[in-house]
Design a protein around this motif. Structure first.
Motif, PDB file in Angstrom:
ATOM      1  N   SER A 149      22.266   9.435  56.501  1.00 48.91           N
ATOM      2  CA  SER A 149      23.403   9.458  57.423  1.00 48.91           C
ATOM      3  C   SER A 149      24.233   8.170  57.372  1.00 48.91           C
ATOM      4  CB  SER A 149      22.922   9.712  58.852  1.00 48.91           C
ATOM      5  OG  SER A 149      22.032   8.693  59.243  1.00 48.91           O
ATOM      6  N   TRP A 150      23.623   7.060  57.103  1.00 51.41           N
ATOM      7  CA  TRP A 150      24.382   5.803  57.109  1.00 51.41           C
ATOM      8  C   TRP A 150      25.106   5.522  55.797  1.00 51.41           C
ATOM      9  CZ3 TRP A 150      22.628   1.717  53.983  1.00 51.41           C
ATOM     10  CH2 TRP A 150      21.362   1.908  53.411  1.00 51.41           C
ATOM     11  N   LEU A 151      24.725   6.173  54.704  1.00 48.82           N
ATOM     12  CA  LEU A 151      25.400   5.954  53.419  1.00 48.82           C
ATOM     13  C   LEU A 151      26.334   7.095  53.021  1.00 48.82           C
ATOM     14  CD1 LEU A 151      22.837   4.369  50.932  1.00 48.82           C
ATOM     15  CD2 LEU A 151      24.970   3.408  51.763  1.00 48.82           C
ATOM     16  N   ALA A 192      30.354   6.711  53.205  1.00 50.23           N
ATOM     17  CA  ALA A 192      30.899   5.813  52.183  1.00 50.23           C
ATOM     18  C   ALA A 192      30.757   6.428  50.790  1.00 50.23           C
ATOM     19  CB  ALA A 192      30.194   4.460  52.236  1.00 50.23           C
ATOM     20  N   ALA A 193      29.633   7.073  50.532  1.00 53.92           N
ATOM     21  CA  ALA A 193      29.410   7.696  49.228  1.00 53.92           C
ATOM     22  C   ALA A 193      30.377   8.852  49.005  1.00 53.92           C
ATOM     23  CB  ALA A 193      27.965   8.180  49.116  1.00 53.92           C
ATOM     24  N   HIS A 197      33.789   8.859  46.338  1.00 55.30           N
ATOM     25  CA  HIS A 197      33.545   9.894  45.319  1.00 55.30           C
ATOM     26  C   HIS A 197      32.275   9.620  44.507  1.00 55.30           C
ATOM     27  CE1 HIS A 197      37.433  11.609  46.280  1.00 55.30           C
ATOM     28  NE2 HIS A 197      37.968  10.414  46.127  1.00 55.30           N
ATOM     29  N   LEU A 198      31.438   8.717  44.994  1.00 59.29           N
ATOM     30  CA  LEU A 198      30.172   8.440  44.322  1.00 59.29           C
ATOM     31  C   LEU A 198      29.207   9.611  44.503  1.00 59.29           C
ATOM     32  CD1 LEU A 198      28.372   6.454  42.758  1.00 59.29           C
ATOM     33  CD2 LEU A 198      27.672   5.483  44.961  1.00 59.29           C
ATOM     34  N   LEU A 199      29.162  10.174  45.689  1.00 56.14           N
ATOM     35  CA  LEU A 199      28.227  11.259  45.971  1.00 56.14           C
ATOM     36  C   LEU A 199      28.478  12.486  45.084  1.00 56.14           C
ATOM     37  CD1 LEU A 199      25.827  12.264  47.596  1.00 56.14           C
ATOM     38  CD2 LEU A 199      27.405  12.971  49.389  1.00 56.14           C
ATOM     39  N   PRO A 200      29.713  12.971  44.971  1.00 52.47           N
ATOM     40  CA  PRO A 200      29.919  14.137  44.089  1.00 52.47           C
ATOM     41  C   PRO A 200      29.577  13.819  42.622  1.00 52.47           C
ATOM     42  CG  PRO A 200      31.886  13.731  45.422  1.00 52.47           C
ATOM     43  CD  PRO A 200      30.923  12.633  45.702  1.00 52.47           C
ATOM     44  N   TRP A 201      29.842  12.598  42.202  1.00 59.48           N
ATOM     45  CA  TRP A 201      29.536  12.233  40.814  1.00 59.48           C
ATOM     46  C   TRP A 201      28.021  12.210  40.584  1.00 59.48           C
ATOM     47  CZ3 TRP A 201      30.827  12.361  36.077  1.00 59.48           C
ATOM     48  CH2 TRP A 201      30.182  11.564  35.124  1.00 59.48           C
TER      49      TRP A 201
END
Length: 180
Positions: free
Chosen positions: A59-61, A64-65, A69-73
């Motif tokens: 929940s805390w990251l 931002a991710a 667009h870091l999370l989808p990558w």
């Protein structure tokens, strides 16, 4: 008395000179550790990406991710690795060789760690390799669909790797003295 004061002055001058060998060894230790870390972490890619993905979903990251667009990558990379390794596990053998290559290159830097002047060519080789990271990332990255941010991170490894090697190369030149 003149000779004794001359010895005293030359001793104090030599004690003020930087300890080039120590600087060389610290710089090479940084390079060796970086190469070993890069090598060892190339073996368990799927596990590491799964761990990173679960970390980014906390929940805390997650905000931002998602925003960067870091999370989808990372989700795409994880899916690609999982699918590929499930259907074609032999592909992971390529990254095993990548890891091995990093470890072998790290061993090469032991030579200049032990005898920097004699093995300065290894440091030059390392600088050439660091310079080669930039065109590889900037040319192959777009061809392989790597996002620009990730390519810049890859480029930073070449730049950051060159810093201790440039310092090391200068210290080796100073260690060689004016005769070189």
């Amino acid at each position: 008395m003149g000779e004794s004061s001359h010895r005293c002055c030359s001793l104090s001058v030599s004690m003020q000179q930087p300890d080039y060998l120590r600087h060389i060894r610290v710089c090479l230790a940084i390079v060796i550790c970086g190469l070993v870390l890069s090598g060892v972490t190339a073996f368990p890619l799927e596990t590491e990406i799964a761990w990173l993905l679960s970390l980014l979903h906390t929940s805390w990251l997650q905000p931002a991710a998602q925003y960067t667009h870091l999370l989808p990558w990372i989700e795409r990379v994880h899916q690609g690795l999982s699918d590929t390794y499930a259907r074609y596990p032999f592909v992971a053998y390529g990254t095993d060789w990548l890891a091995f290559g990093h470890l072998v290159i790290a061993v090469a830097f032991v030579g200049p760690y032990v005898d920097p002047v004699r093995n300065k060519w290894v440091v030059t080789f390392g600088l050439i390799a660091c310079a080669g990271v930039l065109p590889l990332a900037l040319i192959a990255g777009p061809i392989r669909g790597i996002p620009i941010g990730w390519r810049l991170i890859d480029c930073s490894f070449g730049v950051l790797g060159a810093i201790p090697l440039v310092i090391c190369r200068r210290a080796i030149s100073a260690l060689e003295g004016p005769a070189a």
